[in-house]
Design a protein around this motif. Structure first.
Motif, PDB file in Angstrom:
ATOM      1  N   ILE A  87     -18.485  10.545  22.660  1.00 45.80           N
ATOM      2  CA  ILE A  87     -18.741   9.251  23.297  1.00 45.80           C
ATOM      3  C   ILE A  87     -18.569   8.112  22.310  1.00 45.80           C
ATOM      4  CG2 ILE A  87     -20.513   7.822  24.389  1.00 45.80           C
ATOM      5  CD1 ILE A  87     -21.664  10.407  25.593  1.00 45.80           C
ATOM      6  N   ASP A  88     -19.117   8.272  21.087  1.00 51.84           N
ATOM      7  CA  ASP A  88     -19.062   7.150  20.147  1.00 51.84           C
ATOM      8  C   ASP A  88     -17.683   6.973  19.517  1.00 51.84           C
ATOM      9  OD1 ASP A  88     -18.786   8.853  17.907  1.00 51.84           O
ATOM     10  OD2 ASP A  88     -20.919   8.881  17.508  1.00 51.84           O
ATOM     11  N   ASN A  89     -16.838   8.002  19.551  1.00 49.91           N
ATOM     12  CA  ASN A  89     -15.506   7.886  18.955  1.00 49.91           C
ATOM     13  C   ASN A  89     -14.654   6.796  19.596  1.00 49.91           C
ATOM     14  OD1 ASN A  89     -13.601   9.705  17.031  1.00 49.91           O
ATOM     15  ND2 ASN A  89     -15.677  10.510  17.187  1.00 49.91           N
ATOM     16  N   PRO A  90     -14.464   6.827  20.917  1.00 53.77           N
ATOM     17  CA  PRO A  90     -13.664   5.754  21.529  1.00 53.77           C
ATOM     18  C   PRO A  90     -14.273   4.372  21.326  1.00 53.77           C
ATOM     19  CG  PRO A  90     -13.918   7.602  23.040  1.00 53.77           C
ATOM     20  CD  PRO A  90     -14.859   7.842  21.905  1.00 53.77           C
ATOM     21  N   VAL A  91     -15.599   4.292  21.309  1.00 51.54           N
ATOM     22  CA  VAL A  91     -16.248   2.999  21.105  1.00 51.54           C
ATOM     23  C   VAL A  91     -15.920   2.450  19.716  1.00 51.54           C
ATOM     24  CG1 VAL A  91     -18.469   1.813  20.928  1.00 51.54           C
ATOM     25  CG2 VAL A  91     -18.094   3.518  22.726  1.00 51.54           C
ATOM     26  N   LEU A  92     -15.987   3.314  18.698  1.00 55.10           N
ATOM     27  CA  LEU A  92     -15.667   2.881  17.342  1.00 55.10           C
ATOM     28  C   LEU A  92     -14.208   2.450  17.233  1.00 55.10           C
ATOM     29  CD1 LEU A  92     -17.566   5.646  15.331  1.00 55.10           C
ATOM     30  CD2 LEU A  92     -18.122   3.210  15.393  1.00 55.10           C
ATOM     31  N   GLY A  93     -13.306   3.201  17.853  1.00 59.17           N
ATOM     32  CA  GLY A  93     -11.900   2.819  17.828  1.00 59.17           C
ATOM     33  C   GLY A  93     -11.644   1.512  18.555  1.00 59.17           C
ATOM     34  N   TYR A  94     -12.326   1.319  19.672  1.00 59.54           N
ATOM     35  CA  TYR A  94     -12.190   0.088  20.450  1.00 59.54           C
ATOM     36  C   TYR A  94     -12.667  -1.117  19.641  1.00 59.54           C
ATOM     37  CZ  TYR A  94     -13.608  -3.378  23.983  1.00 59.54           C
ATOM     38  OH  TYR A  94     -13.794  -4.535  24.700  1.00 59.54           O
ATOM     39  N   LEU A  95     -13.808  -0.997  18.993  1.00 60.40           N
ATOM     40  CA  LEU A  95     -14.328  -2.094  18.188  1.00 60.40           C
ATOM     41  C   LEU A  95     -13.399  -2.412  17.027  1.00 60.40           C
ATOM     42  CD1 LEU A  95     -18.135  -1.153  18.103  1.00 60.40           C
ATOM     43  CD2 LEU A  95     -17.025  -2.937  19.463  1.00 60.40           C
ATOM     44  N   SER A  96     -12.806  -1.374  16.448  1.00 59.04           N
ATOM     45  CA  SER A  96     -11.868  -1.592  15.346  1.00 59.04           C
ATOM     46  C   SER A  96     -10.634  -2.360  15.820  1.00 59.04           C
ATOM     47  CB  SER A  96     -11.460  -0.251  14.742  1.00 59.04           C
ATOM     48  OG  SER A  96     -10.454  -0.421  13.771  1.00 59.04           O
ATOM     49  N   ASP A  97     -10.076  -1.968  16.968  1.00 60.65           N
ATOM     50  CA  ASP A  97      -8.886  -2.641  17.488  1.00 60.65           C
ATOM     51  C   ASP A  97      -9.163  -4.113  17.801  1.00 60.65           C
ATOM     52  OD1 ASP A  97      -7.306  -0.402  17.320  1.00 60.65           O
ATOM     53  OD2 ASP A  97      -7.681   0.234  19.387  1.00 60.65           O
ATOM     54  N   ARG A  98     -10.385  -4.432  18.190  1.00 63.65           N
ATOM     55  CA  ARG A  98     -10.730  -5.806  18.559  1.00 63.65           C
ATOM     56  C   ARG A  98     -11.213  -6.638  17.378  1.00 63.65           C
ATOM     57  NH1 ARG A  98     -11.267  -7.113  23.850  1.00 63.65           N
ATOM     58  NH2 ARG A  98     -12.846  -8.695  23.364  1.00 63.65           N
ATOM     59  N   THR A  99     -11.379  -6.017  16.233  1.00 62.72           N
ATOM     60  CA  THR A  99     -11.874  -6.738  15.064  1.00 62.72           C
ATOM     61  C   THR A  99     -10.823  -7.732  14.568  1.00 62.72           C
ATOM     62  OG1 THR A  99     -13.281  -4.903  14.368  1.00 62.72           O
ATOM     63  CG2 THR A  99     -12.669  -6.499  12.684  1.00 62.72           C
ATOM     64  N   ARG A 100     -11.254  -8.953  14.288  1.00 63.14           N
ATOM     65  CA  ARG A 100     -10.381  -9.982  13.724  1.00 63.14           C
ATOM     66  C   ARG A 100     -11.140 -10.667  12.581  1.00 63.14           C
ATOM     67  NH1 ARG A 100      -7.854  -7.423  16.788  1.00 63.14           N
ATOM     68  NH2 ARG A 100      -6.389  -8.094  18.431  1.00 63.14           N
ATOM     69  N   THR A 101     -10.759 -10.374  11.357  1.00 63.56           N
ATOM     70  CA  THR A 101     -11.392 -10.995  10.198  1.00 63.56           C
ATOM     71  C   THR A 101     -10.321 -11.397   9.199  1.00 63.56           C
ATOM     72  OG1 THR A 101     -11.638  -9.041   8.772  1.00 63.56           O
ATOM     73  CG2 THR A 101     -13.322  -9.377  10.475  1.00 63.56           C
ATOM     74  N   ARG A 102     -10.674 -12.228   8.254  1.00 62.23           N
ATOM     75  CA  ARG A 102      -9.731 -12.653   7.219  1.00 62.23           C
ATOM     76  C   ARG A 102      -9.348 -11.484   6.316  1.00 62.23           C
ATOM     77  NH1 ARG A 102     -13.026 -16.301   2.916  1.00 62.23           N
ATOM     78  NH2 ARG A 102     -11.055 -15.935   1.795  1.00 62.23           N
TER      79      ARG A 102
END
Length: 485
Positions: A87-102
Motif C-alpha cells: 500500500i505505501d509503495n505507490p504512495v511513496l512513488g506518487y509523492l516523489s513524482d509530484r515533488t518539485r524542489t530546487r
C-alpha cells in the motif's frame, strides 16, 4: 534488486484510453545528462543494497534460529508487512513524482531516506535478548515494516533516475550493468562477509551482539554511498516542468496496462526465488551441509564472484540478442541451476552448484531492469507524463509479494518437516532447508520462464526518438553544408 531491451511492440489493452497522438516529452538531448557519470549513479546501488541484503539474509537466522521466534508467527508477520508495504509503495512513488524542489524531485527523498533506513536496520538487529512472546513479535514487526518502507522510499527514487539520466539504450545498459556490479560488491559485504562478522569477529553463533555492531558499520557505509550518489546525479529539469500526475488516474492507467501485470508477475517470480535463497542460505549451510554458519562466506562469495563475471558476459549477449530474448534465456538458466544445488552434500559441491546459480542470477540482473525501463519509456511516450516513481512503486507491489512467499515458504517447513524454530528444529531440518533453498525457487523460476516466453516487450521508444532526431540533424547539417558550398 532485472531486464532490458527490445522485442516486438504490442498495443496494450488500454490503448484507446491513451491520447491519440503522443505528445513531445522533451527536445532531443544527449544520451546522458551533462554532469552525470554512470559510475556516480551506479555507486548508489552499493548503498541501497547493503542494508536490505543484510536484513533479508540474516533475519531468519537472527529472529527464528537465535531468538526463537516461531516460523508460523514469522510467516504471519510477513504477510501483514507485505500488505502494508504494497500500500505505501505507490504512495511513496506518487509523492516523489509530484515533488518539485530546487534540489530536484528525487534527491530530497534520497537524502532523508538514507539515514532513516540505517537507523531502522540498527534497531532491527538490536532486539533485546530478554524479549519473548508478544514483545518479540512486536519488535520484529515494527522494525521489519520500517526497514522495508524506507528501503522502498530509496529504491523508488533511485530506480526512477535510471531512465531519466540515461536515455539511450547503450548508455542505459552500461549504467545498469555498473549499478548491478556495485550491487554484487555490496552483496559480497552484506551477505558473504556478514556471517563471519556476526558469528566470529564481533559475536558468536549463539549471541546477537555481532549483528548489532555489523548493522552499525553497514548503516554508516550505506549512508555515505547514497548521499554521494544523490549529490552527484543531475536530474533533468524538464521533467519537473511537466504536469504533476494524478494518483487515481495514473493508478487506473497502470492497472489497465497488460504489461504491468505480465512483466510484474514474471519479475516477481525471479525476485521471490532469489529472496528465498538470500533468506535461507545460512541455515541451509548449518542444517543441510552440517557446517558452521560462517562457512556461508565461501558459498556466497563464489556465487557473487561468478555473478560479477557473468554480468559482463550477459551484457554482451544483450547487445547481440536483445534484452527480451536474453531475459527469457536467463530465466531458464536460473531455474535449471537449482537442481544440482538440491543434491549438494558438502561445501565443494555446493560451491560448484552455486556457480550455475550465479550465472543465471547475473543474467537476470543484466536484463530485468531494462525490461521494466522499456515499459516506463512506453508509458511516458503514450501519456506525456514522467511518473517513473509511481510506476516503479506499482511494480514494487509485485516485489512485496516476496515477503508473503518467504513467510509462507518458511511456515510450510513446520507443516511438512516439523521445523518450528532453532529451539525446535524437528527431525528433518536438513531436508526442510533443501526445499526452502532449492525446490521452491525452482518452481518459481519455471513459472517465470513460461510467462516470459509469451510476453511482448515494448520497443525502445526513447532510443527511436533520439535516433530519429539525430538523423534529422544530420540531414539538416548536410543541407546547410551544401548551401554554404
Amino acid at each position: 534488486m532485472t531486464d532490458p531491451k527490445v522485442a516486438a511492440r504490442s498495443v496494450p489493452a488500454d490503448a484507446h484510453a491513451a491520447p491519440p497522438a503522443a505528445p513531445a516529452l522533451e527536445p532531443p538531448g544527449p544520451p546522458t545528462l551533462a554532469g552525470t557519470r554512470p559510475w556516480r549513479y551506479a555507486v548508489g546501488m552499493f548503498g541501497t543494497s547493503i542494508p536490505i541484503n543484510m536484513i533479508k539474509g540474516s533475519m531468519i537466522l537472527f529472529y527464528v534460529d537465535i531468538l526463537g521466534l516461531d516460523v508460523r508467527v514469522y510467516g504471519a508477520v510477513m504477510v501483514v508487512y507485505a500488505i502494508v508495504d504494497a500500500i505505501d509503495n505507490p504512495v511513496l512513488g506518487y509523492l516523489s513524482d509530484r515533488t518539485r524542489t530546487r534540489w530536484g524531485r528525487r534527491r530530497p527523498w534520497l537524502v532523508v531516506g538514507a539515514p532513516l533506513l540505517a537507523a531502522s536496520m540498527i534497531g532491527f538487529f538490536s532486539a533485546p535478548t530478554s524479549l519473548d512472546g508478544i514483545g518479540l513479535v512486536i519488535w520484529f514487526a515494527v522494525f521489519a515494516i520500517l526497514c522495508e518502507a524506507f528501503d522502498s522510499m530509496l529504491n523508488a527514487n533511485y530506480g526512477a533516475l535510471l531512465p531519466e539520466l540515461f536515455r539511450r539504450e547503450r548508455a542505459r545498459a552500461a549504467a545498469n550493468s555498473l549499478r548491478q556490479g556495485f550491487q554484487l560488491l555490496a552483496m559480497v559485504l552484506s551477505l558473504a562477509v556478514t556471517p563471519l562478522l556476526t558469528t566470529k569477529v564481533f559475536g558468536t553463533e549463539e549471541t546477537t551482539t555481532g549483528f548489532t555492531i555489523t548493522a552499525i558499520l553497514y548503516g554508516a557505509i550505506a549512508v555515505v554511498a547514497i548521499l554521494f550518489m544523490a549529490f552527484s546525479a543531475k536530474e533533468n529539469p524538464h521533467y519537473a516542468e511537466t504536469a504533476r500526475p494524478r494518483f487515481f488516474t495514473t493508478v487506473g492507467q497502470i492497472v489497465r496496462n497488460p504489461r504491468f501485470w505480465s512483466i510484474g508477475i514474471a519479475g516477481a517470480c525471479y525476485t521471490s526465488a532469489m529472496g528465498l535463497v538470500l533468506a535461507g542460505l545460512q541455515l541451509d549451510v548449518r542444517y543441510s551441509l552440517g557446517l558452521p554458519v560462517s562457512d556461508a562466506l565461501f558459498l556466497q562469495a563464489a556465487v557473487i564472484l561468478i555473478s560479477v563475471l557473468g554480468l559482463v558476459a550477459w551484457t554482451r549477449v544483450v547487445r547481440r540478442l536483445g534484452a527480451a530474448l536474453t531475459w527469457r534465456l536467463a530465466f531458464v538458466v536460473l531455474a535449471v541451476s537449482f537442481i544440482p544445488l538440491f543434491f549438494a552434500n558438502g561445501l565443494v559441491t555446493a560451491i560448484l552448484a552455486g556457480i550455475l546459480v550465479g550465472v543465471g542470477y547475473s543474467g537476470m540482473l543484466a536484463t530485468n531492469d531494462l525490461i521494466v525501463a522499456r515499459v516506463l519509456d512506453d508509458d511516458a511516450e503514450r501519456h506525456g507524463e514522467h511518473r517513473e516513481g509511481l510506476f516503479l512503486s506499482a511494480f514494487g507491489f509485485f516485489g512485496r509479494l516476496n515477503a508473503i512467499v518467504s513467510g509462507l515458504a518458511l511456515a510450510s517447513l513446520a507443516w511438512f518437516f516439523g521445523y518450528e524454530s532453532g529451539d525446535a528444529p524437528g527431525a528433518q531440518p536438513d531436508l526442510a532447508f533443501r526445499f526452502f533453498l532449492c525446490v521452491y525457487p525452482f518452481a518459481l523460476c519455471v513459472i517465470g520462464a513460461v510467462l516470459a516466453r509469451f510476453i511482448r516487450v515494448p520497443d525502445g521508444v526513447a532510443e527511436q526518438n533520439e535516433d530519429a532526431a539525430a538523423s534529422t540533424q544530420d540531414v539538416l547539417a548536410r543541407a546547410a553544408d551544401e548551401v554554404d558550398g
